[in-house]
Structures are given as structure tokens and as C-alpha cells.
Design a protein around this motif. Structure first.
Motif, short mmCIF file in Angstrom:
data_model
loop_
_atom_site.label_atom_id
_atom_site.label_comp_id
_atom_site.label_asym_id
_atom_site.label_seq_id
_atom_site.Cartn_x
_atom_site.Cartn_y
_atom_site.Cartn_z
N ALA A 1 0.82 -1.20 0.00
CA ALA A 1 0.00 0.00 0.00
C ALA A 1 0.86 1.25 0.00
O ALA A 1 0.56 2.23 -0.70
CB ALA A 1 -0.93 -0.02 1.22
N ILE A 2 1.93 1.22 0.79
CA ILE A 2 2.84 2.38 0.83
C ILE A 2 3.50 2.58 -0.53
O ILE A 2 3.60 3.71 -1.04
CB ILE A 2 3.90 2.18 1.93
CG1 ILE A 2 3.25 2.19 3.31
CG2 ILE A 2 4.99 3.25 1.83
CD1 ILE A 2 4.20 1.87 4.44
N ALA B 1 2.31 1.63 -3.43
CA ALA B 1 1.29 2.11 -4.37
C ALA B 1 1.03 3.60 -4.18
O ALA B 1 0.89 4.36 -5.15
CB ALA B 1 0.00 1.32 -4.19
N GLU B 2 0.98 4.05 -2.92
CA GLU B 2 0.74 5.47 -2.65
C GLU B 2 1.91 6.31 -3.14
O GLU B 2 1.71 7.40 -3.73
CB GLU B 2 0.55 5.66 -1.15
CG GLU B 2 0.18 7.08 -0.75
CD GLU B 2 -1.16 7.51 -1.28
OE1 GLU B 2 -1.38 8.74 -1.39
OE2 GLU B 2 -1.98 6.63 -1.58
N GLU B 3 3.13 5.82 -2.90
CA GLU B 3 4.31 6.55 -3.38
C GLU B 3 4.34 6.61 -4.90
O GLU B 3 4.70 7.63 -5.49
CB GLU B 3 5.58 5.89 -2.85
CG GLU B 3 5.77 6.04 -1.34
CD GLU B 3 7.01 5.32 -0.84
OE1 GLU B 3 7.61 4.56 -1.65
OE2 GLU B 3 7.39 5.52 0.34
N LYS C 1 1.73 6.52 -6.82
CA LYS C 1 0.68 7.45 -7.21
C LYS C 1 1.14 8.89 -7.07
O LYS C 1 0.90 9.72 -7.96
CB LYS C 1 -0.55 7.20 -6.33
CG LYS C 1 -1.75 8.06 -6.69
CD LYS C 1 -2.92 7.71 -5.79
CE LYS C 1 -4.13 8.60 -6.12
NZ LYS C 1 -5.28 8.28 -5.24
N LYS C 2 1.81 9.19 -5.95
CA LYS C 2 2.33 10.54 -5.75
C LYS C 2 3.38 10.90 -6.80
O LYS C 2 3.41 12.03 -7.30
CB LYS C 2 2.93 10.66 -4.35
CG LYS C 2 1.90 10.61 -3.23
CD LYS C 2 2.58 10.75 -1.87
CE LYS C 2 1.57 10.70 -0.73
NZ LYS C 2 2.22 10.82 0.59
#
Length: 225
Positions: free
Chosen positions: A89-90, A92-94, A96-97
Motif C-alpha cells: 500500500a505504501i 502504491a501510494e508513493e 501514485k504521488k
């Protein structure tokens, strides 16, 4: 891994440690070693000589399966799965950012390029306008000189304002003062620079110079008008 131990009552046991789970001795299983089973010792490790190796393998496999059924094992698996999911999840978030940041940078680069392009276009338009203004100014001066020569000839051959107006194509009538004044006003309207074409440079110059001539003739011959 098999290790020798004693239960304190004189009975030998073998400790089965699942090294895949932990390097500690917290999760161990005691297996009784029959007296008839030949054993070889090397330090703390017991090597059991058994003709039925497959049986021993099955026993170890069974014990491992039992370990996998324990709550501690399941809890460890759940924690590991949760940890991996959190890491994913981390990531994927990174990602995305990072994608959003790259998109913003690209948009900003495109905006700056567009601004630079418009500025270059404006500079080029200003240069073209200045060049055209210079060309128009030079052309105006050339036409002005030609028109001035023609109007000078007319002014030299005329002895009053009526003859000047007639030479400009304005009908004076019977030549009375009233008719001359009416013809003069018609000439002012006809040759006023603001009524000339903005796209025709020659017409502009002719209107300007003719209007000046009419004004001079009025001051000379009709000072009281």
C-alpha cells in the motif's frame, strides 16, 4: 533440526526445532527416542539411525504440519501478510504521488513552453508592426511630396477660394459669398482626414494635405467666416 535433551527423569528425547519459523527454542516438540533405536552423537546433535527413513520423514512432516496449525504460526503468517500488504500500500501510494508529480511537472513544462511561444509570437508581431509602420511612414512621405506638388500648382493658379474649391471638384454655384461658404463647408466634410479610408494611404495623405490647403485659403480669403 534435531537436538539431544533429557527430560530430567533419565529418558532421552529429541527436540525437533522448525528453523523456518524461528532460530530460538520457543517452539519445540519432544519426540521420545526408543531404546532400541541406534543413535549417533555429535556434540548436542543426535543422528537417529533408522532403517525406515521415510517413516522419520513422515514424522517430521507431521510435526511441521502440527506447528502450522498452532495459533502462534497463524498469527505470524497474518502479521507477515499484513506487513506485506502495508508495504504494498505504501509503495502504491508513493507510485501514485510520483505519477502525479510527474504529471504536474509535465503540465508546468507545457505551460512554460506555451508562454514562451506566445511571447515569441508577440515579439515577432511587434517587429512586423514596427517594420510595417516604417514602410508606411516612408510611403506616406513619398505620397505627401507628390500631393503637395499638385496642390501647390493649384494654389499658385488660383486667385480666390472659389477657384480653389472648383479646382478641388466642389461646386460653388453663382459665386456669391453665401454659395462660397456653403461650398467651403462641403469641402471640409469631403476632405476631412477622419472621413478618409484607413486602409488607403494615398487617400489619407490627399485628405490631410487638401484639408490644410482649404484651411489656408479660408484664412486668406474668408477671414470673417
Amino acid at each position: 533440526m534435531l537436538r539431544r535433551c533429557n527430560d530430567g527423569e533419565g529418558a532421552d528425547h529429541v527436540i525437533l526445532i522448525d528453523v523456518e519459523l524461528s532460530e530460538s527454542f520457543s517452539n519445540v516438540i519432544f519426540i521420545d527416542v526408543p531404546e532400541s533405536t541406534p543413535k549417533k552423537f555429535r556434540g548436542d546433535i543426535i543422528f537417529i539411525d533408522d532403517d525406515d527413513d521415510e517413516s522419520n520423514d513422515n514424522c517430521i512432516t507431521t510435526q511441521r504440519e502440527r506447528i502450522k496449525e498452532t495459533s502462534e504460526y497463524k498469527k505470524a503468517l497474518e502479521e507477515e501478510l499484513a506487513s506485506r500488504q502495508k508495504a504494498l500500500a505504501i509503495q502504491a501510494e508513493e507510485a501514485k504521488k510520483l505519477k502525479l508529480m510527474l504529471r504536474r511537472k509535465k503540465a508546468e513544462s507545457m505551460r512554460l513552453l506555451e508562454i514562451e511561444k506566445r511571447q515569441m509570437q508577440r515579439v515577432e508581431e511587434m517587429r512586423e508592426t514596427q517594420k510595417k509602420d516604417v514602410e508606411n511612414t516612408n510611403l506616406k512621405e513619398q505620397i505627401r511630396f507628390e500631393v503637395w506638388k499638385e496642390l501647390s500648382k493649384l494654389e499658385m493658379t488660383c486667385h480666390d477660394i472659389a477657384s480653389v474649391l472648383c479646382g478641388l471638384g466642389i461646386t460653388v454655384g453663382d459665386g456669391t459669398s453665401h454659395e462660397v461658404r456653403v461650398a467651403y463647408k462641403k469641402a471640409l466634410l469631403k476632405f476631412h482626414p477622419d472621413r478618409s479610408s484607413r486602409s488607403d494611404i494615398r487617400q489619407q495623405v490627399e485628405a490631410e494635405e487638401t484639408f490644410k490647403l482649404i484651411s489656408r485659403m479660408k484664412d486668406k480669403y474668408l477671414p470673417t467666416l
